[in-house]
Design a protein around this motif. Structure first.
Motif, mmCIF file in Angstrom:
data_model
loop_
_atom_site.group_PDB
_atom_site.id
_atom_site.type_symbol
_atom_site.label_atom_id
_atom_site.label_comp_id
_atom_site.label_asym_id
_atom_site.label_seq_id
_atom_site.Cartn_x
_atom_site.Cartn_y
_atom_site.Cartn_z
ATOM 1 N N THR A 81 16.412 -89.507 -16.568
ATOM 2 C CA THR A 81 16.247 -88.279 -15.791
ATOM 3 C C THR A 81 16.310 -87.083 -16.725
ATOM 4 O O THR A 81 17.200 -86.996 -17.584
ATOM 5 N N SER A 82 15.353 -86.183 -16.578
ATOM 6 C CA SER A 82 15.356 -84.925 -17.311
ATOM 7 C C SER A 82 15.132 -83.805 -16.304
ATOM 8 O O SER A 82 15.020 -84.044 -15.098
ATOM 9 N N ALA A 83 15.053 -82.580 -16.801
ATOM 10 C CA ALA A 83 14.823 -81.449 -15.908
ATOM 11 C C ALA A 83 13.464 -81.553 -15.231
ATOM 12 O O ALA A 83 13.272 -81.057 -14.116
ATOM 13 N N THR B 145 18.994 -85.851 -19.209
ATOM 14 C CA THR B 145 20.265 -85.442 -18.611
ATOM 15 C C THR B 145 21.049 -86.614 -18.043
ATOM 16 O O THR B 145 22.250 -86.488 -17.817
ATOM 17 N N ALA B 146 20.399 -87.743 -17.794
ATOM 18 C CA ALA B 146 21.110 -88.900 -17.250
ATOM 19 C C ALA B 146 20.332 -90.168 -17.577
ATOM 20 O O ALA B 146 19.096 -90.165 -17.618
ATOM 21 N N SER C 109 16.706 -85.035 -26.393
ATOM 22 C CA SER C 109 17.609 -83.940 -26.030
ATOM 23 C C SER C 109 17.352 -83.414 -24.617
ATOM 24 O O SER C 109 18.187 -82.696 -24.056
ATOM 25 N N LYS C 110 16.204 -83.762 -24.049
ATOM 26 C CA LYS C 110 15.870 -83.297 -22.701
ATOM 27 C C LYS C 110 16.466 -84.197 -21.609
ATOM 28 O O LYS C 110 16.487 -83.807 -20.441
ATOM 29 N N SER D 42 29.874 -92.944 -15.176
ATOM 30 C CA SER D 42 29.681 -91.744 -15.988
ATOM 31 C C SER D 42 30.993 -91.161 -16.501
ATOM 32 O O SER D 42 31.023 -90.492 -17.537
ATOM 33 N N LYS E 278 28.044 -91.142 -21.220
ATOM 34 C CA LYS E 278 27.627 -90.649 -22.539
ATOM 35 C C LYS E 278 28.776 -90.844 -23.509
ATOM 36 O O LYS E 278 29.868 -90.316 -23.327
#
Length: 482
Positions: free
Chosen positions: A225-227, A172-173, A169-170, A129, A202
Motif C-alpha cells: 500500500t502506498s499513497a 506505507t504498509a 520509500s513510497k 504491526s 516494520k
C-alpha cells in the motif's frame, strides 16, 4: 513430674526418627525410589531458545536473528503424564521470576517436562504491526532434584519482506496472506478457519510477520500500500512453503508511477509507466536504468550529468520539456541500449533531449548494441571529443542495431573518425539506417571528414541506408536524398 518430662522427650525423639526414615527412602541415583510426599518438590527450570537455522527472534526483534526472552513473558508447563499445568513468569535470561501456579514432581523417576508460549491457546495473527505473534514449545528431561533446561523452538514461520527500488520509500504498509489466527495445544499449532492479508511490523529494513506454516500462492501472497494505491505483488522464483522456525526472506523491487529526482540519492531503476521529473537545473549524478519490455518513461525536465541512462528492455521514452544527459567526465555513452532491445523516442516539436559524451569513448553518444526508433522531439547527439558515432556504434568492433528516424528534429555529430549517424572507428558496424521523415542534420567526425550518415573509418560498415523523399536530410552540410 520427671516421668512426664521423660515421656515428652521420648515422643520428640520418635518424631525426629520418623522424619529421618522418610528421607532415607529417596533415590540413590539410579532413578528408582518411592514417590516423595505431595507438594514437597516444586519444578524449577531455565528456559532457553534454539537459535539454530536462523529462527525468528522473540520480543526484542533484533535484526541479527538472535532469539531471547523478554522480561515478564509467561509460559505454561506440565510434568510427564500429569494433566495439571503450571504458569511461570520469566526474566529476560529465561530464569523464573515469579511462580504463578506451581507444579510438583509426583515421582522420583526422570520425566519429560513440556513448556509452551503463550499460555492462552488462541493466537491472533491478523495485525502484527505493533509486535509479532508467537507460539513456542520446549521440552527437556529431568527429575525432582534437577534444574532442567527447556529448549524452546518456534512453531510459526517468519516472513521478512525487504523492499528496494525507487518506489520503496513510497510504501506505507506491507501485508502477507495467511491464516489470521491459530490455536495451539501445548505449542502444537492448528490453523484457524480464515485466510486474509496480515499487517506486518516494520523492523529496520524489513517488514515482518509470523505465520502458520503453510503453502503459499506466490501470485497473491504480498500486498503493498502506498499513497497512490494498494497493489498485489507477485513473487517469482522464491518460496512456495512456509516452514516452522524458519525465516523466509523475500526481496522486492518496488516501482512507482512518478520519480522526483530531487528525492533520489543513488542509482535507481524504473519499470512500467513512469514519469521522471526534474527541475531542469539541478544535476542528477547517478545512473538511471529502464528495465522491462513495454516500459514507458516520460522524461520531464531532467538534467543528468556524469552518468547515463541504461535501457535494458524494449522501451519508450516520451520527451516533455527540456532534458539533457551529458557524460562530462567519463568514457561511456549518454544512453546505452542493451543488445537485442529497441528504444523508441517520442516527443513534440518543442520537447528537447540533449545528449553529449566526452573523452576517448568505446561507445557512441546514443549507443550500445540495440536498435533506435525516433518518432519526434528535438534530439541532439554530440559525440565530438569521443571516438564513436553520435547515434550508432562505438569504436573497435563495436556493433549497433538498426537506426530508424520517422520524424522529429535530429542533430548528430560524430566523434573522431566516426559518422554522425552510423558507425564508429575501426571495424565498427551498425545495421540498416532508415529515414522516413523529419529534419536530420548529421555531421561526421573530424569536422565532416567522415560521412554524416554511414560508416566510420578503418573498415567500419553499416547496413542498407534508405532515405525517403519526404525527409529533410543534411549530410555534412549538404542535402542528401538517398
Amino acid at each position: 513430674m520427671k516421668i512426664k518430662q521423660l515421656f515428652t522427650y521420648c515422643l520428640l525423639a520418635s518424631t525426629f526418627l520418623l522424619a529421618s526414615c522418610d528421607n532415607e527412602t529417596l533415590p540413590d541415583g539410579d532413578g528408582a525410589g518411592t514417590p516423595p510426599l505431595e507438594g514437597m518438590y516444586p519444578l524449577t527450570f531455565t528456559a532457553t531458545q534454539n537459535n539454530s537455522g536462523g529462527v525468528q527472534t522473540r520480543v526484542s526483534e533484533k535484526p541479527d536473528g538472535n532469539s531471547q526472552w523478554s522480561e515478564g513473558d509467561v509460559i505454561g508447563v506440565r510434568i510427564g503424564a500429569d494433566t495439571r499445568t503450571g504458569s511461570y513468569t520469566l526474566n529476560a535470561d529465561g530464569k523464573i521470576k515469579n511462580t504463578n501456579t506451581p507444579v510438583y514432581w509426583l515421582s522420583t523417576e526422570e520425566q519429560t517436562v513440556t513448556g509452551w508460549y503463550p499460555v492462552s491457546t488462541t493466537v491472533n495473527l491478523s495485525d502484527q504491526s505493533q509486535g509479532l505473534a508467537y507460539v513456542l514449545k520446549g521440552t527437556a528431561r529431568g527429575s525432582y532434584n534437577s534444574n532442567p533446561t527447556l529448549a524452546f523452538t518456534h512453531q510459526l514461520a517468519k516472513v521478512r519482506v525487504k523492499l528496494q527500488g525507487v518506489g520503496a520509500s513510497k510504501v506505507t504498509a506491507v501485508k502477507v496472506k495467511g491464516y489470521t489466527s491459530c490455536t495451539h495445544s501445548e505449542g502444537n499449532v492448528t490453523e484457524g478457519t480464515t485466510q486474509d492479508y496480515i499487517l506486518t511490523m516494520k523492523n529496520g529494513k524489513y517488514y515482518e510477520a509470523n505465520l502458520v506454516p503453510q503453502n503459499i500462492e506466490a501470485s497473491t501472497f504480498i500486498q503493498l500500500t502506498s499513497a497512490e494505491k494498494t497493489t498485489i505483488i507477485p513473487i517469482t522464483g522464491g518460496i512456495t512453503q512456509l516452514n516452522a522456525g524458519t525465516i523466509h526472506t523475500i526481496t522486492l523491487t518496488v516501482y512507482t508511477p512518478e520519480v522526483d529526482l530531487s528525492e533520489q540519492t543513488e542509482d535507481f531503476t524504473v519499470r512500467g509507466e513512469v514519469t521522471i521529473k526534474g527541475d531542469g537545473k539541478t544535476p542528477f549524478t547517478h545512473n538511471i536504468t529502464i528495465s522491462g519490455d513495454g516500459t514507458k518513461v516520460t522524461l520531464e525536465n531532467i538534467k543528468v550529468e556524469e552518468n547515463q541512462i541504461d535501457v535494458k528492455g524494449n522501451a519508450t521514452i516520451i520527451l516533455s520539456g527540456n532534458n539533457s544527459v551529458k557524460r562530462t567526465n567519463t568514457k561511456w555513452a549518454a544512453i546505452v541500449i542493451a543488445e537485442g532491445k529497441t528504444l523508441t523516442i517520442n516527443g513534440g516539436d518543442t520537447d528537447v533531449l540533449d545528449l553529449k559524451g566526452n573523452g576517448l569513448n568505446n561507445e557512441g553518444c546514443l549507443s550500445g548494441k540495440g536498435n533506435i526508433i525516433i518518432n519526434g522531439g528535438q534530439i541532439t547527439a554530440d559525440a565530438r571529443g569521443m571516438n564513436g558515432a553520435g547515434i550508432g556504434s562505438g569504436v573497435y568492433y563495436r556493433k549497433f542495431g538498426d537506426i530508424t528516424i520517422n520524424g522529429g528534429i535530429v542533430t548528430a555529430f560524430g566523434g573522431h573518425n566516426s559518422a554522425g549517424i552510423g558507425s564508429g572507428d575501426y571495424h565498427a558496424s551498425c545495421g540498416d539506417i532508415t529515414i522516413n521523415g523529419g529534419t536530420i542534420n548529421a555531421t561526421g567526425g573530424n569536422d565532416g571528414a567522415w560521412p554524416g550518415i554511414g560508416p566510420g573509418a578503418s573498415g567500419s560498415t553499416c547496413g542498407t541506408i534508405t532515405i525517403a523523399s519526404g525527409a529533410n536530410v543534411t549530410d555534412n552540410g549538404k542535402p542528401r536524398t538517398k
